[in-house]
Enzyme design. Structure first.
Site, mmCIF file in Angstrom:
data_model
loop_
_atom_site.group_PDB
_atom_site.id
_atom_site.type_symbol
_atom_site.label_atom_id
_atom_site.label_comp_id
_atom_site.label_asym_id
_atom_site.label_seq_id
_atom_site.Cartn_x
_atom_site.Cartn_y
_atom_site.Cartn_z
ATOM 1 C CG HIS A 173 24.363 -26.373 -47.486
ATOM 2 N ND1 HIS A 173 23.974 -26.105 -48.777
ATOM 3 C CD2 HIS A 173 25.571 -25.779 -47.336
ATOM 4 C CE1 HIS A 173 24.907 -25.382 -49.375
ATOM 5 N NE2 HIS A 173 25.889 -25.185 -48.525
ATOM 6 C CE1 TYR A 200 18.040 -30.884 -55.889
ATOM 7 C CE2 TYR A 200 18.100 -29.572 -53.881
ATOM 8 C CZ TYR A 200 18.529 -30.657 -54.621
ATOM 9 O OH TYR A 200 19.460 -31.519 -54.080
#
Ligand code: RFL
Ligand code: PHB
Length: 395
Positions: free
Chosen positions: A78, A206
């Site tokens: 990532h 998030y």
């Protein structure tokens, strides 16, 4: 019961979670002998769904321990993460800002790979031990006693590694007049689910929403891991799958909610959020590692990674001791480990404070969160600081 079995090793490792297993495997590569004592069964340890994001430091340690093959082929690299608030979303590019990335590979898989390697090497792991007691840690002749179904055991050793998590015995062995503890308990929990569905997005999201925090994560292309902030008094059985998916959808941007694939959940649990540090991390010949010494709230995925940096310092200290007869690394262990731990604590506390709804939050407090998120969205230097911490500070 009288002691019926007596043995000897160089390092007794209490706890067969990721910290204890990684330390044991690394020591093995240098010919340093250890025994791991684990309170639960192997299946129980492997059934715990926990961390999912590995920093470079932990990835490097897995290579050094010779257990990186599956992680290398199955882990997902990532290069950035998404942050949303209200209807806005922005990306933090780890690659561009730091030159590094993180690897998505579950703690369960890390632990599974480490167990396999210890078994191949005939490493000694004793499961379902009871009444582990550390004796003489402040002397030159420490030993550990424990009980199994059939016998009382004693292991003499040179060092003890306390890798037995937050509820273990190691930290409690350090006398209270020596031990200092620092703690913050957060007024909410995380409800987490695992679901055999494709992740909503190829990078983590998030989300700070009016209704509370949410996180979209994953284990692989077919296995999603999602979390929502919940009341500390909630129980997993209070949340039906439908209620969970509906709440998650309300907390993430509409375009993401529209493409979210839902399905039956295969695990559902609630974790409390806590920041905790104990000092010092060494007492005589006892060294604390990982959750035994410190806890972070999971926002930012620092728990397992901070455990790994402790293992790095302790492993290198023990190597230096056995290979060069030099105790300098062990003497510096507590101070070096804590210096990095406190920075991970700060980052996790900051990121948690930024992303959650607090019960006593005023409208002013909320405006401050939004202003900070706006700043993070627009400032390269703020993003760089976030990215630097997220990919992991150097050891
Ligand atoms: P662990 O994994 O708790 O392992 C400790 C082991 O010690 C055993 N034990 C004993 N053995 C013998 N005698 C005794 N008296 C013993 N007492 C305990 C236990 O059975 C266990 O097997 O600690 P370790 O190895 O330091 O590893 C730390 C990580 O597990 C931890 O930092 C992370 O999982 C924290 N954490 C998360 N971190 C992240 O980075 N991302 C996450 O999403 C995330 N989710 C979590 C988490 C921790 C959780 N806990 C502790 C409740 C979710 C949860 C629910
Ligand atoms: C997870 O995938 O379990 C995870 C990822 C990132 C976090 C916390 C948990 O910050």
């Amino acid at each position: 019961m009288a002691v019926t079995d007596q043995s000897e090793t160089q390092v007794v490792i209490i706890g067969g979670g990721p910290s204890g297993l990684l330390l044991s495997q690394l020591l093995h590569t240098r010919g340093i002998d250890s025994i791991v004592l684990e309170r639960k069964t192997k299946d129980y340890v492997l059934g715990r769904i926990r961390a999912g994001v590995l920093e470079r430091g932990l990835v490097d340690l897995m290579h050094e321990a010779g257990v990186a093959d599956r992680m290398q082929s199955e882990g997902l690299v990532h290069d950035g993460t998404l942050i949303s608030y209200g209807d806005k979303m922005f990306r933090i590019s780890f690659g561009e800002l730091t030159g590094h990335s993180v690897l998505v590979y579950g703690q369960t898989e890390v632990t599974r790979d480490l167990y396999a390697a210890r078994e191949t090497a005939d490493g000694k792991i004793v499961f379902e031990v009871e009444d582990v007691t550390i004796q003489g840690a402040d002397t030159d002749a420490p030993f550990v006693t424990y009980r199994t179904d059939d016998a009382e055991h004693r292991v003499d050793c040179a060092f003890i590694a306390g890798c037995d998590g937050f509820h273990g015995v190691s930290r409690q062995t350090i006398p209270s007049e020596v031990r200092r503890e620092y703690e913050k308990v957060y007024p909410f929990g995380w409800l987490g689910v695992l679901s055999r569905t494709p992740p909503v997005n190829h990078e983590l999201i998030y989300a700070n929403s009016e209704r509370g925090f949410a996180l979209c994560s994953m284990r692989n292309e077919q296995l999603s891991r999602y979390y929502i902030q919940c009341d500390i008094t909630d129980r997993p059985e209070d949340w039906s799958d439908d209620a969970f998916w509906a709440e998650l959808k309300r907390r993430i941007p509409a375009d993401q909610a529209d493409k979210l694939v839902t399905g039956p959940t295969i695990e559902k649990s609630i974790a409390p959020l806590r920041s905790f540090v104990t000092e010092p991390m060494r007492w005589g010949r006892l060294f604390l590692c990982g959750d035994a010494a410190h806890i972070v709230p999971p926002t930012g995925a620092k728990g397992l990674n901070t455990a790994a940096s402790d293992v790095h310092y302790l492993y290198n200290g023990l190597r230096q001791f056995y290979e060069n007869d030099d105790p300098a690394g062990l003497d510096a262990y507590s101070q070096k480990a804590l210096a990095r731990v406190w920075k991970a604590e700060r980052f996790s506390w900051w990121f948690s404070s930024l992303m959650h709804r607090y019960p006593d939050q005023t409208t002013f407090d909320h405006k401050m969160q939004v202003a900070e998120l706006e700043f993070l969205r627009s400032s390269r230097s703020a993003q760089q600081a976030m990215a630097e911490n997220y990919v992991g500070l150097p050891y």
